[in-house]
Write an enzyme that holds these catalytic residues in place. Structure first.
Site, PDB file in Angstrom:
ATOM      1  N   SER A 168       0.863  -1.195  -0.118  1.00  0.00           N
ATOM      2  CA  SER A 168       0.081  -0.030   0.041  1.00  0.00           C
ATOM      3  C   SER A 168       0.687   1.410   0.181  1.00  0.00           C
ATOM      4  CB  SER A 168      -1.046  -0.014   1.224  1.00  0.00           C
ATOM      5  OG  SER A 168      -0.270   0.209   2.432  1.00  0.00           O
TER       6      SER A 168
ATOM      7  N   LYS B 117       0.650   4.388   6.749  1.00  0.00           N
ATOM      8  CA  LYS B 117      -0.043   5.067   6.012  1.00  0.00           C
ATOM      9  C   LYS B 117       0.526   6.648   5.847  1.00  0.00           C
ATOM     10  CE  LYS B 117      -2.901   1.764   5.046  1.00  0.00           C
ATOM     11  NZ  LYS B 117      -3.061   1.361   3.666  1.00  0.00           N
TER      12      LYS B 117
END
Length: 207
Positions: free
Chosen positions: A44, A90
């Protein structure tokens, strides 16, 4: 064995145990209050952080400073079905009180288009757009047309006073705040700030 020898061996064992205990406590304190080991799992955050990269995240930085826009963070997430916790890496995109949305594959915050050129790799994003036809849209709810995923704009989402909107850099392969099942994260979920990569050595450094 002489008494002096027994005493000497006893002292050596005691000194060894003392050093071992002090070292163990120091490691625990370091890992829980200063820096915590983290392994990047999944893709990700490609190409900024790759699957399998190992390093440390700053725990003390998360405890003593406020979260900052565009910075990489380690977020504690909990599976609502199993209750199991996991650490996600993230990037903070939206801050408390802001309204964030994606229109025509462009992200806007409070009606203004955001500039992500300082951290998104232009070659990689161009490749994503070519392959998927979009960058910031999200594949929500497994909706397909003739077996082809339907990528959709999202929002607007207005963040609460203690909510942060996080996303992965690899937008077409990241489960993040765009997903209704995830949503914005609370400050209490932000466990660490940044990732200092130790291995592989070719990626050594702070991200």
């Amino acid at each position: 064995m002489k008494k002096e020898e027994k005493t000497s061996i006893g002292k050596e064992i005691f000194e060894f145990l003392k050093v071992f205990v002090i070292s163990a406590v120091a490691v625990l304190l370091f890992a829980n209050f200063i820096a915590h080991p983290v392994t990047v799992v999944g893709h990700s955050m490609d190409p900024t952080l790759a699957d399998g990269e190992y390093g440390f995240t700053s725990v003390i930085g998360a405890k003593t400073g406020k979260p900052e826009r565009n910075k990489i963070v380690v977020v504690t997430m909990e599976d609502p079905k199993t209750g199991e916790k996991a650490e996600w890496v993230k990037r903070i995109i939206g801050m408390p009180g802001e309204t964030i949305e994606c229109k025509d594959d462009v992200i806007y915050i409070d009606g203004k288009e955001i500039d992500e050129s300082s951290y998104l790799n232009p070659e990689y994003t161009a490749m994503q757009k070519e392959q998927f036809g979009c960058l910031n849209k999200y594949f929500i709810g497994n909706r397909t047309q003739d077996g082809i995923p339907i990528w959709e704009d999202w929002g607007p989402i207005t963040l609460g006073e203690d909510e942060y909107f996080v996303m992965g850099d690899n937008r077409t392969n990241s489960k993040d705040s765009r997903d209704p099942s995830v949503g914005p994260v609370k400050e209490s979920q932000i466990y660490g700030k940044g990732v200092f990569v130790l291995y592989p050595f070719s990626s050594f450094g702070l991200k």
